[in-house]
Design an enzyme around this catalytic site. Structure first.
Site, short mmCIF file in Angstrom:
data_model
loop_
_atom_site.label_atom_id
_atom_site.label_comp_id
_atom_site.label_asym_id
_atom_site.label_seq_id
_atom_site.Cartn_x
_atom_site.Cartn_y
_atom_site.Cartn_z
N ASP A 206 11.21 -8.16 18.24
CA ASP A 206 11.77 -8.94 19.18
C ASP A 206 12.25 -10.07 18.47
OD1 ASP A 206 12.43 -10.73 20.97
OD2 ASP A 206 10.68 -10.51 22.26
N LYS A 232 19.89 -18.41 23.19
CA LYS A 232 18.92 -19.00 22.43
C LYS A 232 19.35 -19.63 21.11
CE LYS A 232 15.06 -16.57 24.75
NZ LYS A 232 14.57 -17.72 25.74
N CYS A 371 5.97 -16.76 30.45
CA CYS A 371 6.25 -15.38 30.40
C CYS A 371 5.40 -14.63 29.38
CB CYS A 371 7.58 -14.86 30.17
SG CYS A 371 8.87 -15.51 31.49
#
Lengths: 415, 142
Positions: A206, A232, A371
């Site tokens: 990721d 991002k 998260c």
């Protein structure tokens, strides 16, 4: 000059022209320290998207007319530009998605049918964002596979010995983040890949918090799949990608069915288009891809080593100044092992209250579990406050953060 | 610092945050319920003991920001000893106040929560314990 003044000098100015960022330029007193959630967008990105819609808009890959061909070219040229930025040679293995979350869901869903069965094992790490945790957890539950979490070593880094113990021969997926979104921890990708390769697992990285901050060099990582988000890294929201080794993509069934992803549709069966189209059903987000390509261009002009150096300088200065605020505990490894993120707790003050007081001083930080609830449990906190830095931040932003934290202590009645 | 922020974090709120009232587990409750704010992971459990149609005792425990903790603490003070009908009225008045519909009929320490209405994002924090209290009443064995 005293040591603090030297640290300040190293990050005195942003490494971009603030005029490029209208939102920041027009709000003098705003200190945007939440780039790990989403970055602000430079004018070049917005202009690229607008001129696509004004000059080339048509449905790509479909029309026989010139305008559609222009749209197709804009889309595919963007793919090439972004692949080059990522260090991906096989351009058609870059699949556009809505972002990291969708990429991981595509992967977990498409990979599941053929390759994971009851009794197999899936390994993730304790510091994953929910997007790289839940899809694998649910896959494991659905097929009766074992879901295993590689734990942290002291100091908020991955315990590589434990990871090695987790990676048994029946492991079918090893999924890990390049950089922790909650702590900023930069993971040792080559060590993780070496351990994961002792199994036959699909190795998934990721890169949502990696790509924006240093040269991602995706091909050189040696992973099977790499995912990221455009928003991002100065790009627009709603576009991101999934890079997977060609032979795996070719063997994987499609994730969604519909227009553009087919070769032939018979009455009782269908065949699939070539890569990348097989995984891009429906009308794509062309303007998003164009905007993301412009963001890649913008970052390349700055140079990723400069981006990394600027974040490191901001982090060093912030770390030094945070010691002025009594009761602050910074979580995670030392600054040198982190991207531009500082995640901290302040005595008994809840992060929501901190963020509220900071907001009144124009300082935007993230408060909450980021998260990453499994990580919060391991750290024995319910939430943290996170400040994250990017190319447009400078020492003034750090100073504002420190002043606002001192105000917070005062306001919340701490001596 | 803004006047609105001063109003949000009044000293009564900070006191209740530091020393919450009725902050304990209740072993012999008639009912209990959990409240969860998935956005921030804040969590509260409220216990209720009924005596006929009266709230004989109410308590809570959990983790949360100053606003959610103080509001839950003030809630326990406000409804303890009240009838179910009175409790509903207090709940409705609280809800009207934090959502900016006026502080009519608000008495005592609860007035300190009026500042919440200026911060729509914090209404959820302030309401967490109150909604759990309502759910606990719904769950309560008569």
């Amino acid at each position: 000059m005293n040591p603090l003044a030297i640290l300040r000098k190293d990050c005195e100015r942003p490494i971009v022209d603030i005029d490029d960022f209208s939102l920041l330029d027009e709000r003098d007193h705003l200190h945007y320290l939440d780039s790990a959630a989403t970055t602000q967008k430079p004018r070049a990105v917005l202009q690229a998207m607008q001129s696509y819609y004004e000059q080339h808009n048509a449905n790509p890959h479909r029309g026989a007319y010139e305008l559609s061909a222009q749209s197709t070219e804009a889309y595919e040229r963007s793919r090439q530009r972004i692949a080059r930025f990522l260090g991906v040679a096989d351009v058609d293995t870059l699949i556009f998605t809505r972002g990291t979350t969708e990429s991981l869901n595509v992967l977990a869903t498409a990979w599941r049918h053929a390759n994971v069965k009851a009794g197999d094992r899936i390994v993730v790490t304790r510091m994953e964002h929910h997007a790289n945790f839940i899809p694998w957890q649910q896959l494991a539950l659905a097929v009766g596979a074992e879901f295993v979490i590689a734990e942290l070593a002291p100091g908020g880094v991955l315990d590589l010995d434990h990871l090695a113990q987790c990676c048994t021969p029946n492991t079918k997926v090893v999924a890990f983040g390049q950089v922790s979104n909650a702590l900023g921890t930069i993971n040792p990708v080559s060590d993780i890949v070496r351990i994961a390769r002792t199994t036959g697992a699909l190795v998934v990285c990721d890169g949502a918090q990696g790509v924006p901050h240093f040269d991602a060099a995706v091909d050189a990582l040696g992973v099977d799949a790499y995912v990221f988000s455009g928003h991002k890294m100065l790009g627009p929201m709603g576009i991101g990608g999934l890079v997977v080794r060609r032979e795996i993509l070719e063997a994987m069934p499609p994730y969604q069915f519909g227009g553009d992803m087919i070769a032939l549709v018979g009455d009782d069966r269908s065949t699939w288009n070539v890569l990348p189209h097989k995984f891009e059903a429906g009308t794509p987000n062309v303007a998003g891809a164009v905007g993301l390509a412009a963001a890649a261009q913008y970052l390349d002009v700055i140079g990723m080593p400069r981006v990394r150096a600027h974040e490191a300088a901001l982090l060093a200065y912030a770390s030094a100044r945070l010691t002025e605020v009594s009761g602050v505990t910074v979580l995670g490894p030392p600054p040198e092992q982190r991207s531009g993120v500082v995640s901290f707790v302040l005595d008994e003050v809840h992060p929501h209250d901190i963020a509220q007081v900071l907001d009144s001083a124009g300082v935007c930080v993230r408060s909450g579990h980021h998260c990453a609830q499994p990580l919060m449990r391991a750290l024995k906190v319910t939430a943290t406050t996170r400040a994250s830095f990017y190319v447009y931040n400078d020492a003034d932003d750090v100073d504002a953060l420190i002043v606002a934290l001192l105000t917070t202590r005062d306001r919340m009645g701490l001596a | 610092m803004s006047a609105e922020l001063e109003e949000l974090y009044q000293s009564i709120i900070l006191d209740h945050n530091r020393r919450p009232q009725n902050f304990r587990v209740m072993e012999d409750a008639s009912g209990h319920a959990d409240g969860l704010n998935p956005l921030c992971g804040d969590q509260v459990t409220v216990w209720i003991k009924l005596d006929g149609d009266r709230v004989a005792d109410v308590s809570f425990q959990g983790q949360g920001c100053a606003i959610s903790k103080a509001s839950a603490s003030l809630m326990t003070q406000a409804v303890k000893g009240k009838t179910l009908t009175e409790t509903q009225v207090i709940f409705d008045r609280f809800h009207a106040m934090v959502t900016g519909q006026g502080a009519e009929g608000i008495t005592g320490g609860m007035k300190a929560l009026s500042g919440v209405s200026k911060f729509p994002l914090r209404v959820k924090c302030a309401s967490l314990g109150w909604h759990a209290m309502k759910a606990a009443l719904d769950n309560a064995a008569p």
